[in-house]
Write a protein that holds these residues in place. Structure first.
Motif, PDB file in Angstrom:
ATOM      1  N   HIS A  67       0.794  -1.227   0.000  1.00 24.54           N
ATOM      2  CA  HIS A  67       0.000   0.000   0.000  1.00 24.54           C
ATOM      3  C   HIS A  67       0.827   1.277   0.000  1.00 24.54           C
ATOM      4  N   GLY A  68       2.136   1.153   0.032  1.00 23.23           N
ATOM      5  CA  GLY A  68       2.985   2.337   0.002  1.00 23.23           C
ATOM      6  C   GLY A  68       2.975   3.151   1.274  1.00 23.23           C
ATOM      7  N   SER A  69       2.601   2.532   2.386  1.00 27.02           N
ATOM      8  CA  SER A  69       2.569   3.256   3.656  1.00 27.02           C
ATOM      9  C   SER A  69       3.986   3.661   4.069  1.00 27.02           C
ATOM     10  N   GLY A  70       4.175   4.946   4.288  1.00 27.48           N
ATOM     11  CA  GLY A  70       5.472   5.444   4.746  1.00 27.48           C
ATOM     12  C   GLY A  70       5.406   5.993   6.154  1.00 27.48           C
ATOM     13  N   THR A  71       4.236   5.852   6.795  1.00 25.60           N
ATOM     14  CA  THR A  71       4.032   6.372   8.142  1.00 25.60           C
ATOM     15  C   THR A  71       3.512   5.261   9.036  1.00 25.60           C
ATOM     16  N   LEU A  72       4.101   5.163  10.219  1.00 25.44           N
ATOM     17  CA  LEU A  72       3.687   4.186  11.218  1.00 25.44           C
ATOM     18  C   LEU A  72       3.359   4.920  12.511  1.00 25.44           C
ATOM     19  N   VAL A  73       2.198   4.598  13.089  1.00 30.57           N
ATOM     20  CA  VAL A  73       1.809   5.142  14.381  1.00 30.57           C
ATOM     21  C   VAL A  73       1.804   4.000  15.387  1.00 30.57           C
ATOM     22  N   ILE A  74       2.433   4.216  16.534  1.00 34.25           N
ATOM     23  CA  ILE A  74       2.377   3.278  17.658  1.00 34.25           C
ATOM     24  C   ILE A  74       1.468   3.939  18.681  1.00 34.25           C
ATOM     25  N   ALA A  75       0.387   3.242  19.059  1.00 35.02           N
ATOM     26  CA  ALA A  75      -0.606   3.879  19.925  1.00 35.02           C
ATOM     27  C   ALA A  75      -0.855   3.077  21.189  1.00 35.02           C
ATOM     28  N   GLY A  76      -0.798   3.765  22.311  1.00 32.66           N
ATOM     29  CA  GLY A  76      -1.199   3.208  23.596  1.00 32.66           C
ATOM     30  C   GLY A  76      -2.395   3.986  24.104  1.00 32.66           C
ATOM     31  N   HIS A  77      -2.961   3.536  25.231  1.00 32.16           N
ATOM     32  CA  HIS A  77      -4.109   4.256  25.760  1.00 32.16           C
ATOM     33  C   HIS A  77      -4.266   4.028  27.262  1.00 32.16           C
ATOM     34  N   SER A  78      -4.919   4.964  27.900  1.00 35.61           N
ATOM     35  CA  SER A  78      -5.255   4.868  29.317  1.00 35.61           C
ATOM     36  C   SER A  78      -6.156   3.661  29.547  1.00 35.61           C
ATOM     37  N   ASP A  79      -6.129   3.128  30.776  1.00 36.23           N
ATOM     38  CA  ASP A  79      -7.046   2.065  31.165  1.00 36.23           C
ATOM     39  C   ASP A  79      -6.895   0.824  30.285  1.00 36.23           C
ATOM     40  N   CYS A  80      -5.648   0.468  29.974  1.00 40.95           N
ATOM     41  CA  CYS A  80      -5.377  -0.661  29.078  1.00 40.95           C
ATOM     42  C   CYS A  80      -5.303  -1.966  29.875  1.00 40.95           C
ATOM     43  N   ALA A  81      -6.166  -2.911  29.533  1.00 38.55           N
ATOM     44  CA  ALA A  81      -6.160  -4.209  30.208  1.00 38.55           C
ATOM     45  C   ALA A  81      -4.923  -5.025  29.841  1.00 38.55           C
ATOM     46  N   GLY A  82      -4.401  -4.822  28.644  1.00 38.82           N
ATOM     47  CA  GLY A  82      -3.226  -5.569  28.197  1.00 38.82           C
ATOM     48  C   GLY A  82      -1.914  -5.022  28.722  1.00 38.82           C
ATOM     49  N   PRO A  84      -1.532  -2.869  32.055  1.00 41.50           N
ATOM     50  CA  PRO A  84      -2.110  -2.111  33.170  1.00 41.50           C
ATOM     51  C   PRO A  84      -1.068  -1.379  34.021  1.00 41.50           C
ATOM     52  N   VAL A  85      -0.393  -0.417  33.383  1.00 38.00           N
ATOM     53  CA  VAL A  85       0.570   0.427  34.083  1.00 38.00           C
ATOM     54  C   VAL A  85       0.097   1.870  33.959  1.00 38.00           C
ATOM     55  N   SER A  86       0.786   2.782  34.615  1.00 36.93           N
ATOM     56  CA  SER A  86       0.390   4.193  34.574  1.00 36.93           C
ATOM     57  C   SER A  86       0.538   4.764  33.162  1.00 36.93           C
ATOM     58  N   ASP A  87      -0.170   5.846  32.912  1.00 34.23           N
ATOM     59  CA  ASP A  87      -0.039   6.533  31.628  1.00 34.23           C
ATOM     60  C   ASP A  87       1.394   6.992  31.398  1.00 34.23           C
ATOM     61  N   ASP A  88       2.067   7.459  32.457  1.00 37.36           N
ATOM     62  CA  ASP A  88       3.459   7.890  32.318  1.00 37.36           C
ATOM     63  C   ASP A  88       4.354   6.729  31.884  1.00 37.36           C
ATOM     64  N   GLU A  89       4.152   5.547  32.466  1.00 41.29           N
ATOM     65  CA  GLU A  89       4.936   4.377  32.063  1.00 41.29           C
ATOM     66  C   GLU A  89       4.627   3.998  30.624  1.00 41.29           C
TER      67      GLU A  89
END
Length: 142
Positions: A67-82, A84-89
């Motif tokens: 698809h010619g993708s040249g951009t990658l986003v790595i995304a985390g989120h608050s309240d993650c069950a997978g 379960p550490v602080s947002d800062d971590e």
């Protein structure tokens, strides 16, 4: 004219899928998002062994090649069950993930994004860090 595709490593959590997709389309000016999901992707990418990382990077390569993708986003989120550490971590893990992938994905724009919970049904994606790695044929001075 916008790029057609970008790629995202994101959590399996359905609450954040739409906010992240909208954020990417608006901020990256893309039409389509190739999605790779893992519970707590920032923790996985920051600390997984080389063999597992190679499997994940093969998925990115399919998006780049097909698809010619040249951009990658790595995304985390608050309240993650997978992850379960602080947002800062999580933000620390996102930065570590970005650094780890930048050296393996030459010529790729990589963004680390954290979706902060801002209400019962509201998730606000915020940019944590960004890097564009040098193309493979460019040698950096020591």
């Amino acid at each position: 004219m916008p790029d057609r595709f970008a790629t995202i490593f994101t959590c399996i959590d359905g609450r954040i899928q739409q906010p992240l997709t909208e954020w990417m389309k608006n901020h990256l000016d893309v039409e389509y998002i190739d999605t790779i999901t893992e519970p707590g992707p920032e923790a996985v990418l920051a600390a997984t062994g080389e063999r597992c990382l190679e499997v994940l990077l093969e998925k990115v390569e399919i998006s780049r090649r097909a698809h010619g993708s040249g951009t990658l986003v790595i995304a985390g989120h608050s309240d993650c069950a997978g992850n379960p550490v602080s947002d800062d971590e999580q933000r620390t893990q996102l930065r570590r993930s970005l650094d780890r992938l930048a050296e393996r994905l030459p010529g790729t724009r990589i963004l680390a994004v954290h979706a902060d919970r801002c209400g019962e049904r509201c998730w606000a994606p915020l940019l944590v860090a960004e890097v564009t790695s040098a193309p493979a044929d460019v040698r950096l001075a020591p």
